[in-house]
Motif scaffolding. Structure first.
Motif, mmCIF file in Angstrom:
data_model
loop_
_atom_site.group_PDB
_atom_site.id
_atom_site.type_symbol
_atom_site.label_atom_id
_atom_site.label_comp_id
_atom_site.label_asym_id
_atom_site.label_seq_id
_atom_site.Cartn_x
_atom_site.Cartn_y
_atom_site.Cartn_z
ATOM 1 N N MET A 1 0.868 -1.182 0.000
ATOM 2 C CA MET A 1 0.000 0.000 0.000
ATOM 3 C C MET A 1 0.906 1.233 0.000
ATOM 4 S SD MET A 1 -3.309 0.617 -0.054
ATOM 5 C CE MET A 1 -4.114 -0.797 0.708
ATOM 6 N N GLU A 2 0.857 1.995 -1.076
ATOM 7 C CA GLU A 2 1.809 3.103 -1.262
ATOM 8 C C GLU A 2 1.430 4.363 -0.490
ATOM 9 O OE1 GLU A 2 4.618 2.952 -2.876
ATOM 10 O OE2 GLU A 2 4.470 1.183 -4.165
ATOM 11 N N ILE A 3 0.139 4.639 -0.335
ATOM 12 C CA ILE A 3 -0.312 5.858 0.346
ATOM 13 C C ILE A 3 -1.471 5.531 1.269
ATOM 14 C CG2 ILE A 3 0.396 7.348 -1.573
ATOM 15 C CD1 ILE A 3 -2.606 7.635 -2.300
ATOM 16 N N SER A 4 -1.733 6.436 2.194
ATOM 17 C CA SER A 4 -2.938 6.348 3.019
ATOM 18 C C SER A 4 -4.011 7.185 2.335
ATOM 19 C CB SER A 4 -2.664 6.859 4.438
ATOM 20 O OG SER A 4 -1.724 6.030 5.080
ATOM 21 N N GLY A 5 -4.959 6.521 1.715
ATOM 22 C CA GLY A 5 -6.009 7.205 0.969
ATOM 23 C C GLY A 5 -7.249 7.384 1.819
ATOM 24 N N GLY A 6 -8.246 8.003 1.216
ATOM 25 C CA GLY A 6 -9.524 8.126 1.926
ATOM 26 C C GLY A 6 -10.038 9.542 1.951
ATOM 27 N N SER A 7 -9.156 10.526 2.068
ATOM 28 C CA SER A 7 -9.566 11.917 1.930
ATOM 29 C C SER A 7 -9.598 12.191 0.435
ATOM 30 C CB SER A 7 -8.575 12.848 2.639
ATOM 31 O OG SER A 7 -8.992 14.189 2.515
ATOM 32 N N LEU A 8 -10.763 12.050 -0.176
ATOM 33 C CA LEU A 8 -10.858 11.956 -1.622
ATOM 34 C C LEU A 8 -10.311 13.191 -2.337
ATOM 35 C CD1 LEU A 8 -14.303 10.177 -2.128
ATOM 36 C CD2 LEU A 8 -12.023 9.199 -1.915
ATOM 37 N N GLY A 9 -9.680 12.933 -3.478
ATOM 38 C CA GLY A 9 -9.115 13.992 -4.288
ATOM 39 C C GLY A 9 -7.634 14.210 -4.083
ATOM 40 N N GLN A 10 -7.005 13.437 -3.206
ATOM 41 C CA GLN A 10 -5.589 13.651 -2.902
ATOM 42 C C GLN A 10 -4.649 12.767 -3.722
ATOM 43 O OE1 GLN A 10 -5.017 16.251 -0.752
ATOM 44 N NE2 GLN A 10 -7.249 16.347 -0.863
ATOM 45 N N GLY A 11 -5.111 11.608 -4.133
ATOM 46 C CA GLY A 11 -4.217 10.629 -4.750
ATOM 47 C C GLY A 11 -3.554 11.111 -6.024
ATOM 48 N N LEU A 12 -4.313 11.792 -6.883
ATOM 49 C CA LEU A 12 -3.725 12.221 -8.146
ATOM 50 C C LEU A 12 -2.620 13.245 -7.921
ATOM 51 C CD1 LEU A 12 -3.726 11.864 -11.169
ATOM 52 C CD2 LEU A 12 -5.489 13.626 -11.347
ATOM 53 N N ALA A 13 -2.807 14.149 -6.973
ATOM 54 C CA ALA A 13 -1.767 15.131 -6.671
ATOM 55 C C ALA A 13 -0.498 14.442 -6.169
ATOM 56 C CB ALA A 13 -2.270 16.139 -5.636
ATOM 57 N N ILE A 14 -0.663 13.433 -5.320
ATOM 58 C CA ILE A 14 0.491 12.665 -4.849
ATOM 59 C C ILE A 14 1.147 11.954 -6.031
ATOM 60 C CG2 ILE A 14 1.244 10.761 -3.381
ATOM 61 C CD1 ILE A 14 -1.136 11.452 -1.523
ATOM 62 N N GLY A 15 0.317 11.412 -6.915
ATOM 63 C CA GLY A 15 0.831 10.718 -8.087
ATOM 64 C C GLY A 15 1.647 11.625 -8.992
ATOM 65 N N VAL A 16 1.213 12.874 -9.137
ATOM 66 C CA VAL A 16 1.977 13.835 -9.936
ATOM 67 C C VAL A 16 3.372 14.023 -9.331
ATOM 68 C CG1 VAL A 16 2.135 16.271 -10.593
ATOM 69 C CG2 VAL A 16 -0.021 15.035 -10.893
ATOM 70 N N GLY A 17 3.424 14.200 -8.015
ATOM 71 C CA GLY A 17 4.716 14.358 -7.353
ATOM 72 C C GLY A 17 5.593 13.137 -7.504
ATOM 73 N N MET A 18 5.014 11.941 -7.335
ATOM 74 C CA MET A 18 5.786 10.705 -7.476
ATOM 75 C C MET A 18 6.313 10.546 -8.900
ATOM 76 S SD MET A 18 3.982 7.624 -5.401
ATOM 77 C CE MET A 18 3.983 7.534 -3.607
ATOM 78 N N ALA A 19 5.440 10.783 -9.882
ATOM 79 C CA ALA A 19 5.832 10.604 -11.275
ATOM 80 C C ALA A 19 6.948 11.579 -11.655
ATOM 81 C CB ALA A 19 4.625 10.789 -12.186
ATOM 82 N N LEU A 20 6.839 12.800 -11.176
ATOM 83 C CA LEU A 20 7.866 13.800 -11.456
ATOM 84 C C LEU A 20 9.197 13.407 -10.811
ATOM 85 C CD1 LEU A 20 8.288 16.525 -12.864
ATOM 86 C CD2 LEU A 20 7.611 17.642 -10.723
ATOM 87 N N ALA A 21 9.121 12.917 -9.556
ATOM 88 C CA ALA A 21 10.340 12.500 -8.862
ATOM 89 C C ALA A 21 11.000 11.311 -9.558
ATOM 90 C CB ALA A 21 10.004 12.146 -7.412
ATOM 91 N N LEU A 22 10.195 10.333 -9.982
ATOM 92 C CA LEU A 22 10.739 9.168 -10.674
ATOM 93 C C LEU A 22 11.419 9.576 -11.982
ATOM 94 C CD1 LEU A 22 7.854 6.625 -10.014
ATOM 95 C CD2 LEU A 22 10.214 6.407 -9.201
ATOM 96 N N ARG A 23 10.826 10.524 -12.685
ATOM 97 C CA ARG A 23 11.440 10.981 -13.934
ATOM 98 C C ARG A 23 12.782 11.654 -13.652
ATOM 99 N NH1 ARG A 23 8.103 14.928 -17.678
ATOM 100 N NH2 ARG A 23 9.000 16.518 -16.303
ATOM 101 N N HIS A 24 12.843 12.473 -12.600
ATOM 102 C CA HIS A 24 14.109 13.132 -12.251
ATOM 103 C C HIS A 24 15.191 12.116 -11.889
ATOM 104 C CE1 HIS A 24 12.897 17.222 -12.650
ATOM 105 N NE2 HIS A 24 12.037 17.221 -11.644
ATOM 106 N N LYS A 25 14.766 10.969 -11.345
ATOM 107 C CA LYS A 25 15.714 9.919 -10.973
ATOM 108 C C LYS A 25 16.104 9.037 -12.151
ATOM 109 C CE LYS A 25 14.789 7.773 -7.062
ATOM 110 N NZ LYS A 25 14.016 7.090 -5.971
ATOM 111 N N GLY A 26 15.459 9.257 -13.304
ATOM 112 C CA GLY A 26 15.757 8.429 -14.465
ATOM 113 C C GLY A 26 15.093 7.071 -14.421
ATOM 114 N N SER A 27 14.052 6.923 -13.602
ATOM 115 C CA SER A 27 13.362 5.650 -13.447
ATOM 116 C C SER A 27 12.394 5.408 -14.603
ATOM 117 C CB SER A 27 12.579 5.632 -12.130
ATOM 118 O OG SER A 27 11.755 4.475 -12.043
ATOM 119 N N ALA A 28 12.253 4.145 -14.993
ATOM 120 C CA ALA A 28 11.296 3.755 -16.025
ATOM 121 C C ALA A 28 9.952 3.338 -15.436
ATOM 122 C CB ALA A 28 11.869 2.609 -16.857
#
Length: 281
Positions: A112-139
């Motif tokens: 389980m990657e995040i604590s969800g439930g407060s609706l509308g938060q997951g996509l914002a977290i996902g944007v941050g994760m995706a951006l961080a992974l790209r900066h790290k050169g991750s596929a």
């Protein structure tokens, strides 16, 4: 990523079955969502995502964010099917000291990657994760699983705009369009159509498919991963609450389900029979 159609049909059947068994432990739960979302979860965990079941925090993994934390019963069923959690642990669902609380929490549950439930938060977290992974050169890809009720939230659309701005082609959003939320039909609480056009206008690559049609779900996931363009990707899945158990499908209100004790076994029997007969459910 080699699971074939029949294998995935078996996985979706087991995910539904695991969820019903967990519901029986507490006598209630978000079973309608789990039954409706099972086909999507089967394809995500058994075909699309790069994961290591015995190493859930492997750095090279794809991330699956359960933004709608009340779908935890569905996510646990998928984690059991994927081999990340042991099947016997489902008997502890929602109990004291269980690793399977009724709402998803990262601190409790492997995979389980995040604590969800407060609706509308997951996509914002996902944007941050995706951006961080790209900066790290991750596929690795980031998958954000969310409900149509979350379309009411402004944070969802701020995140959607940010994902397009940053060209996050490693972000795939999965939206469950079951037209049901706690206060009633989602489309009546806050009209969201034409939904595909809205996402496209925010700069996303959009697909809309029947989320209970396994071949369509497989094709949508495959396309989302293989797109050469750098746009973020969203798949809108139209699903049926309670899919595979007719007496639950037909309930007018099935956002949170309580059934009489004998009906849990009845639901399992129906799923077993449908699977033996080769039904999509």
């Amino acid at each position: 990523m080699s699971e074939n159609l029949e294998s995935l049909r078996a996985s979706a059947y087991r995910i539904r079955r695991f969820a019903v068994r967990m519901g029986e432990v507490q006598g209630q739960g978000y079973i309608g969502q789990a039954l409706g979302w099972a086909d999507v979860l089967a394809v995500a965990y058994k075909r699309a995502m790069q994961i290591r079941p015995t190493e859930p925090e492997w750095e090279g993994r794809d991330r699956f964010l359960l933004s709608h934390g009340h779908y935890a019963i569905a996510a646990y069923a998928a984690l059991i099917e994927a081999g990340i959690l042991p099947e016997e642990e489902l008997e502890t669902y929602g109990s004291d000291d269980s690793r399977l609380p009724m709402s998803g929490m990262a601190a409790y549950t492997p995979g389980m990657e995040i604590s969800g439930g407060s609706l509308g938060q997951g996509l914002a977290i996902g944007v941050g994760m995706a951006l961080a992974l790209r900066h790290k050169g991750s596929a690795s890809f980031v998958y954000n699983s969310m409900s149509d009720g979350e379309l009411d939230e402004g944070a969802t659309w701020e995140a959607a705009m940010g994902a397009a701005h940053h060209n996050l082609g490693n972000l795939i959003c999965l939206v469950d369009i079951n037209n049901q939320q706690a206060d009633g039909p989602s489309g009546k609480i806050m009209g969201f159509e034409p939904l595909a056009d809205k996402w496209a206008s925010f700069g996303w690559h959009v697909q809309r498919v029947d989320g209970n049609d396994l071949p369509a779900v497989i094709a949508a996931f495959d396309q989302a991963r293989q797109l050469p363009e750098s746009k973020p990707r969203v798949i809108l899945f139209d699903t049926l609450m309670g899919k595979g158990v007719p007496f639950l499908e037909q309930r007018e209100k099935n956002h949170f389900i309580r059934v009489d004790p004998p009906e849990w076994q009845q639901a399992l029997n129906i799923l077993d029979q449908s699977y033996k007969e080769g039904s999509p459910a």
